[in-house]
Design an enzyme around this catalytic site. Structure first.
Site, short mmCIF file in Angstrom:
data_model
loop_
_atom_site.label_atom_id
_atom_site.label_comp_id
_atom_site.label_asym_id
_atom_site.label_seq_id
_atom_site.Cartn_x
_atom_site.Cartn_y
_atom_site.Cartn_z
N ASN A 143 114.32 58.51 -49.79
CA ASN A 143 113.07 58.12 -49.13
C ASN A 143 112.35 57.09 -50.01
OD1 ASN A 143 110.22 58.10 -48.55
ND2 ASN A 143 110.54 59.89 -47.27
N ASP A 185 109.45 55.49 -49.32
CA ASP A 185 108.03 55.31 -48.99
C ASP A 185 107.18 54.98 -50.22
OD1 ASP A 185 108.67 55.99 -46.41
OD2 ASP A 185 107.77 57.98 -46.48
N HIS A 186 107.47 55.67 -51.33
CA HIS A 186 106.58 55.52 -52.48
C HIS A 186 106.75 54.19 -53.20
CE1 HIS A 186 104.71 59.14 -51.71
NE2 HIS A 186 105.54 59.97 -52.31
N ARG A 239 98.23 47.63 -54.74
CA ARG A 239 97.74 46.34 -55.23
C ARG A 239 97.64 45.26 -54.15
NH1 ARG A 239 97.33 43.60 -60.15
NH2 ARG A 239 96.65 45.65 -60.82
N HIS A 286 109.10 56.31 -43.58
CA HIS A 286 108.15 56.90 -42.64
C HIS A 286 107.08 55.86 -42.35
CE1 HIS A 286 105.24 60.57 -41.86
NE2 HIS A 286 105.29 59.74 -40.84
N ARG A 309 103.87 55.53 -41.06
CA ARG A 309 102.74 56.37 -40.65
C ARG A 309 101.79 55.58 -39.77
NH1 ARG A 309 102.42 61.24 -44.07
NH2 ARG A 309 100.47 61.62 -42.98
N ARG A 325 99.90 53.57 -44.43
CA ARG A 325 99.42 53.67 -45.82
C ARG A 325 100.47 53.23 -46.83
NH1 ARG A 325 99.20 60.17 -46.70
NH2 ARG A 325 97.87 60.05 -44.87
N HIS A 326 101.75 53.27 -46.44
CA HIS A 326 102.77 52.75 -47.37
C HIS A 326 103.73 51.80 -46.66
CE1 HIS A 326 104.64 56.37 -45.80
NE2 HIS A 326 104.08 57.20 -46.67
N GLU A 376 111.41 58.16 -40.10
CA GLU A 376 110.52 59.30 -39.87
C GLU A 376 109.34 58.84 -39.06
OE1 GLU A 376 108.96 61.32 -43.26
OE2 GLU A 376 110.97 61.64 -44.03
N THR A 401 100.74 64.32 -47.73
CA THR A 401 102.13 64.18 -47.32
C THR A 401 102.34 65.10 -46.13
OG1 THR A 401 104.44 64.34 -48.06
CG2 THR A 401 102.90 65.95 -48.98
N THR A 402 103.50 65.02 -45.48
CA THR A 402 103.75 65.84 -44.30
C THR A 402 103.61 67.32 -44.68
OG1 THR A 402 105.36 64.16 -43.73
CG2 THR A 402 105.31 66.12 -42.35
N GLU A 411 115.79 69.02 -39.65
CA GLU A 411 115.63 68.90 -41.10
C GLU A 411 114.73 70.06 -41.51
OE1 GLU A 411 114.76 65.06 -42.87
OE2 GLU A 411 113.47 66.02 -44.37
N HIS A 414 111.92 67.79 -48.69
CA HIS A 414 110.51 67.87 -49.07
C HIS A 414 110.35 68.65 -50.37
CE1 HIS A 414 106.21 67.48 -48.68
NE2 HIS A 414 106.41 66.73 -47.63
N GLY A 415 109.84 67.95 -51.37
CA GLY A 415 109.53 68.60 -52.64
C GLY A 415 110.75 68.91 -53.49
N GLY A 423 112.39 61.88 -51.96
CA GLY A 423 111.64 60.69 -52.30
C GLY A 423 110.85 60.80 -53.59
N HIS A 424 109.83 61.65 -53.57
CA HIS A 424 108.86 61.65 -54.65
C HIS A 424 109.47 61.87 -56.04
CE1 HIS A 424 104.77 61.94 -56.22
NE2 HIS A 424 105.30 62.79 -57.06
#
Ligand code: PXP
Length: 245
Positions: free
Chosen positions: A6, A8-9, A17, A46, A48, A52-53, A73, A103-104, A154, A195-196, A217-218
């Site tokens: 993922n 996204d980040h 920025r 994703h 959104r 936001r990203h 997503e 987050t979701t 998922e 997730h996580g 992702g994260h």
């Protein structure tokens, strides 16, 4: 078990920025290509509703650039459904979305929105796009998912990840994931999870059967800050290699 990265980040950092500008670093598409080279079997993004990203242009560029599978997503809302039908990712993962969440937070409530989700699945399938439903490991949701025509679920591993340092709670969450995966597999659904997840909590998750792909992702991006994205992905793949299904 395959790894979907993922990205996204990467866009989160860029937007911190360069929000509202038509350029800026880091580029999530470049990250996707690096991830593929390091062994990712797919790329997840994703879009959104609040952008936001990831922004629309990122998804279009990903569609053109990546050589593995694009997992898109998305919330089940008309604007994003239309966008997906136009861009044609390989697979969409339907998620609930709240503007105020970081987050979701939870899985999709298929039980309450079955008709809408069934209709969305059928529109995606007609366009040649596979569908996955992001679900809490709840037997009622899994049962409802099987009626929608989605090929995949998922499993939301967030509660497991949150409970990881509390053994008793963690074991309850693992059991829920095991049961949901068995149930889904038994009624013909393919099972992904995410997730996580991180290198610490992943080994215990190996007890969950039938997993095809993990979307992460994260923790990968956090680790990438210190060791680089290819190395972060290699570390994750090394942990995943222990999975026996
Ligand atoms: N799967 C879904 C459906 C998600 O919404 C997310 C978070 O964007 C992930 C997987 C990845 O979660 P994490 O970033 O915690 O690895």
């Amino acid at each position: 078990m395959k790894l979907g990265v993922n990205i996204d980040h990467v866009a989160t950092l860029r937007e911190a920025r360069y929000r509202g500008r038509d350029h800026g670093e880091p580029d999530p598409v470049e990250a996707a290509l690096v991830a593929e080279k390091a062994g990712a079997a797919g790329i997840t993004a994703h879009l959104r509703e609040d952008r936001r990203h990831i922004i629309d242009r990122d998804v279009r560029r990903l569609r053109e650039a990546i050589r593995t599978r694009l997992n898109f997503e998305m919330a089940v809302v008309p604007e994003i459904i239309q966008f997906a039908l136009e861009v044609k990712p390989d697979i969409v993962c339907l998620v609930p979305e709240k503007r105020t969440e970081v987050t979701t937070e939870g899985g999709l409530d298929v039980v309450s929105h079955e008709a809408l989700i069934r209709d969305t699945c059928s529109r995606m399938r007609d366009a040649g796009i596979e569908v996955s439903l992001f679900l809490d490991p709840d037997p009622r949701q899994v049962e409802a998912a099987a009626r929608t025509g989605a090929g995949y679920i998922e499993l939301h591993t967030g509660a497991y990840a949150e409970a990881f340092d509390r053994k008793r709670e963690r074991n309850v969450e693992i059991e829920r994931l095991v049961a949901a995966s068995r149930q889904a597999h038994g009624i013909g659904l393919k099972v992904n999870a995410g997730h996580g997840l991180n290198v610490r909590n992943l080994p215990l998750l190996h007890i969950v059967p039938h997993l095809i792909e993990l979307n992460i992702g994260h923790s990968l991006m956090s680790r990438a800050i210190f060791v680089g994205l290819p190395e972060a992905i290699r570390e994750m793949l090394a942990v995943m290699a222990g999975y026996r299904g």
